[in-house]
Design a protein around this motif. Sequence first.
Motif, PDB file in Angstrom:
ATOM      1  N   SER A 503     102.640  54.890  65.990  1.00  0.00           N
ATOM      2  CA  SER A 503     101.283  54.850  65.867  1.00  0.00           C
ATOM      3  C   SER A 503     100.676  53.728  66.413  1.00  0.00           C
ATOM      4  CB  SER A 503     100.913  54.972  64.502  1.00  0.00           C
ATOM      5  OG  SER A 503     101.310  53.896  63.672  1.00  0.00           O
ATOM      6  N   LEU A 505      96.893  51.491  67.635  1.00  0.00           N
ATOM      7  CA  LEU A 505      95.252  51.393  68.192  1.00  0.00           C
ATOM      8  C   LEU A 505      95.003  51.673  69.554  1.00  0.00           C
ATOM      9  CD1 LEU A 505      93.943  48.374  66.068  1.00  0.00           C
ATOM     10  CD2 LEU A 505      93.838  50.733  65.519  1.00  0.00           C
ATOM     11  N   TYR A 508      97.188  52.957  72.821  1.00  0.00           N
ATOM     12  CA  TYR A 508      98.460  52.934  72.246  1.00  0.00           C
ATOM     13  C   TYR A 508      99.372  53.179  73.379  1.00  0.00           C
ATOM     14  CZ  TYR A 508     102.335  55.458  70.101  1.00  0.00           C
ATOM     15  OH  TYR A 508     103.560  55.917  69.526  1.00  0.00           O
ATOM     16  N   ALA A 550      92.068  59.141  71.327  1.00  0.00           N
ATOM     17  CA  ALA A 550      92.807  59.137  70.108  1.00  0.00           C
ATOM     18  C   ALA A 550      92.966  60.651  69.573  1.00  0.00           C
ATOM     19  CB  ALA A 550      91.375  58.559  68.992  1.00  0.00           C
ATOM     20  N   ASN A 578      95.223  55.034  65.551  1.00  0.00           N
ATOM     21  CA  ASN A 578      95.322  54.468  64.179  1.00  0.00           C
ATOM     22  C   ASN A 578      96.810  53.962  64.182  1.00  0.00           C
ATOM     23  OD1 ASN A 578      94.892  53.716  61.663  1.00  0.00           O
ATOM     24  ND2 ASN A 578      95.245  55.847  60.780  1.00  0.00           N
ATOM     25  N   GLU A 579      96.707  52.881  63.445  1.00  0.00           N
ATOM     26  CA  GLU A 579      98.190  52.322  63.354  1.00  0.00           C
ATOM     27  C   GLU A 579      98.720  52.488  61.728  1.00  0.00           C
ATOM     28  OE1 GLU A 579     100.335  48.322  64.287  1.00  0.00           O
ATOM     29  OE2 GLU A 579      98.884  48.864  65.665  1.00  0.00           O
ATOM     30  N   ASP A 608      96.514  45.968  57.619  1.00  0.00           N
ATOM     31  CA  ASP A 608      96.070  47.309  58.179  1.00  0.00           C
ATOM     32  C   ASP A 608      95.330  46.845  59.519  1.00  0.00           C
ATOM     33  OD1 ASP A 608      95.632  49.659  59.026  1.00  0.00           O
ATOM     34  OD2 ASP A 608      94.448  50.333  57.301  1.00  0.00           O
ATOM     35  N   ALA A 611      91.410  47.406  60.124  1.00  0.00           N
ATOM     36  CA  ALA A 611      90.659  47.839  59.116  1.00  0.00           C
ATOM     37  C   ALA A 611      90.965  46.915  57.904  1.00  0.00           C
ATOM     38  CB  ALA A 611      91.285  49.023  58.772  1.00  0.00           C
ATOM     39  N   ASP A 762      96.216  54.534  54.532  1.00  0.00           N
ATOM     40  CA  ASP A 762      94.900  53.895  54.912  1.00  0.00           C
ATOM     41  C   ASP A 762      94.111  54.791  54.836  1.00  0.00           C
ATOM     42  OD1 ASP A 762      95.304  55.524  57.172  1.00  0.00           O
ATOM     43  OD2 ASP A 762      95.859  53.918  58.445  1.00  0.00           O
ATOM     44  N   GLY A 764      92.472  56.370  57.438  1.00  0.00           N
ATOM     45  CA  GLY A 764      92.468  57.393  58.598  1.00  0.00           C
ATOM     46  C   GLY A 764      91.343  57.119  59.424  1.00  0.00           C
ATOM     47  N   THR A 765      91.094  57.914  60.470  1.00  0.00           N
ATOM     48  CA  THR A 765      89.830  57.743  61.301  1.00  0.00           C
ATOM     49  C   THR A 765      89.001  59.089  61.326  1.00  0.00           C
ATOM     50  OG1 THR A 765      90.807  58.577  63.330  1.00  0.00           O
ATOM     51  CG2 THR A 765      91.056  56.314  62.725  1.00  0.00           C
ATOM     52  N   PRO A 770      94.823  60.111  57.420  1.00  0.00           N
ATOM     53  CA  PRO A 770      95.441  58.941  57.007  1.00  0.00           C
ATOM     54  C   PRO A 770      96.802  58.980  57.146  1.00  0.00           C
ATOM     55  CG  PRO A 770      94.056  59.744  55.267  1.00  0.00           C
ATOM     56  CD  PRO A 770      94.132  60.909  56.355  1.00  0.00           C
TER      57      PRO A 770
END
Length: 896
Positions: A503, A505, A508, A550, A578-579, A608, A611, A762, A764-765, A770
């Motif tokens: 994973s 951001l 990627y 994404a 997302n990471e 995170d 975030a 986390d 998630g987006t 998550p």
Amino acid sequence: MKTIFTLATSFIAISFLYAATLNKNHYTQKKIALKSENRIDTPNQDRFVKVNLVQGEFTEPTELAVLPNLDILVAQRRGEILIYKNQTKKLSQAGKLDVYFKTSTPDVNAEEGLLGMAADPKFAINKYIYLFYSPFDQSVNRLSRFKLVNDKIDKSSEKIILQFYSQREICCHTGGSIAFGADNLLYVSTGDNSTPFDAPKQQYVNNGYAPLDNRKGLEQYDSRRSAGNTNDLRGKILRIKLNDDGTYSIPDGNLFPKNDPKSKPEIYVMGNRNPYRISVDKKTGYLYWGEVGPDATNDDPSRGPRGYDEVNQARKAGNFGWPYFIGNNYPYRAYDYTNGQSGNPFDPAGAINNSPNNTGLGIIPPAQPAFIWYPYGESKEFPQVGSGGRTAMAGPVYYAKPGASPYPAYYNGKLIIYEWVRGWVKAVTMSPQGDYKSMEPMLSKISLNAPIDMELGPDGKLYILEYGKGWFSKNPDAGITRIDYLKGNRPPNIEDLEIAKTSGLLPYKLAAKVKATDPDGDALTYVWNLGNGIKKTTTVPELKYTYTVAGEYPVSVLVLDKIKASSKSQVIPVFAGNEHPNVDIVLNGNKSFWFPNKAIDYQVLVSDKGATVNKERIYISNTYTEGSDLAGAQLGHQQAAQTLIGKTLMLKSDCSTCHKISATSIGPAFEKVSAKYQSDPKAVDYLANKVMKGSSGVWGEIPMPAHPAMKEAEVKKITEWIMTLSNKDAVAASLPTSGKITPANNVDKKKSVLTLKATYTDAGTAKLKPLTTTNTINLKRNEIDASEINDLKGFEKKEVSGAEVIALNENNGDFSLSHVDLTNISGFKFNLVNSSNYEVEIRLDNTGGELLGKSKINGNTMIKSISDGKFHKIYFIFKGADSEKPVIKSVTVISL
């Protein structure tokens, strides 16, 4: 069907100690034969290739029939007969019977339906097909003959051959397999039509042992009315001689005479619980079948043995024991369900059937022991079968086709057996007389998805029907497989697909590497599927790619050799945009051991990227689990995405056979389990205990099998993963992010590993779910039992007063402990069974390494303190000439 569907009803297993002397010669023969199981001339297993003919188009397939032109008929439990055309490679429906396959009783699963199928040996001429099924409008199981006309079952051609009463609205055990012998005799297996579960609202119940409850109104809990009844066709394997007009006669050599009012002449074998798949050796006439066994998890002196599955051989008609015996004729006891009193063990020479539900003989024929038998746990007699859920199946005896054998002659005359749950295939070697000699893996490089039937086609090749991993449903992995043997070129072998970081951001950057080799030494080409239609081809086993959009992308790779023979890797999902969060656990003190009454000072750090950390999403816990040696317990720091730990372990186990993530199978969906226990702070431990010990009654009448062979630490990783599946956004921290944990002095000695675990999920987006990361630190109790010490030189393991010890059997010797942090360690104490004046040296990293300490063995050996933050291998070297050599039961680590 655990049957197949009561797979759950016989996942468990056991050995019965007080019956171990029965059939001693039979057992000794097998035990001696097992010593020759390690073979060096087995054909290369990677030359066997799985060819998928059809996949994802079946709903509960049960049995197949390969026709002379290599078309394949498949029976489905819900009544459909499907035909796969060899020329067009297409699957279509050839007919449908109106069958009873579903109860109207809540939480009770029917296993009846269209159960078995076989083509007439003269099918090329007469086009006859035989079906064993449960007609919807009559409470019977029926064997009928039909004609296949223009690839369609002509229902008007049905000729009912035989049928018998079968109790409905209950579960379980149908049998239903059909096979022809070389002499055109027809064999059909039938289940005992008895409920293996506990009768509701009763004080005294089966508890997974033989169902012998003969109280009025509870007939379904009495297998003596069926399998143990000489005058009933249930729980049997029948043998009849078919006539051209669809009638039948009784061949010579069946178990009972033709005109005895207390027995049925069609019976060839009695004493069956669920003989789900049968086969007949066309040369010897011997009958083989897999017997799906009962559920008890432990031997009980008052009831009888734990459950076993069996593979059986009948060279002539006989009684194979159920419900009076199991395995190697281990006897059950008579049991009074009105007061819980046990009677005598049943006598293999002739068990008494005094059930009021019995309509047959009062004394049944002598019991025959099983050919192969194994419990849920590891088998001492047949270790190659492994452990886990169990559903034994018997395939064909292989004979090479003259001049055109598809497989090596090595397999000539070997019996092929297989497992619905465990997924393995074994080749069994027998003496010319048919005695068991050994078994070995076959098709060991091929993954099978719940194989439910296996047949040798007219081309001499194995055709396997895969039910798929899921119950009562259309499984995407169900299909027909043909097994080819490549005498020339072989496809590549893929060991693993590695993705450095799953994973990140945007943008990627994916870095993937596949471990693949070609058994023939060919150069390889790699076709990478990066999801969303993105494909890349390389000539090296590595790929770097940057995602700018994404999303979640399934990544896999197809590896091809120079003539395009190929293999496909597993699929690994990656997340762009997302990471995974980072979770770190910092200890102030020793990182290998915990000490009773000594505080462990910890701190959990979470970050995170991109975030803000929400502390309400942090979950911290500590648990005590069973562990082995320091290295084997995987002690120390471990950080990984939770889905890559617990989910991977789940998929490698037999859990996926009964449970799906979202869909209902024979067991509840994991998401439902997660939701049910989400508010319980002890859910992980509670669920892990249920997995290890088994349970029943929570989600219906089907029991969940015990898994005593699974490691507790791994089971907890699975249950932790399950608990992440709930839709709840936050999980309250059960421990603060920093603090002290003080282990008590009275922790169970078996719970030697303390696991400190921290999980963060986390938010998630908008496009991604998550992500969860878990980090663990495992600490070993400071007292290390001799059973956990394995790197021995000059020592041997033995048992003293029921405990395992290590004893020096030479003048000098040594052993070592791995993964040892010496921070705050001041010495070691050797807990001896005897007294000894031997001297011990403690050295760092090797036997000639830095001397840390030296003393007599009967005192504490103090060492030089080292606090370098590294993990070391510590050697304990014993020297002396004392006539009393040391016998060590444990080593205690001494803290500053």
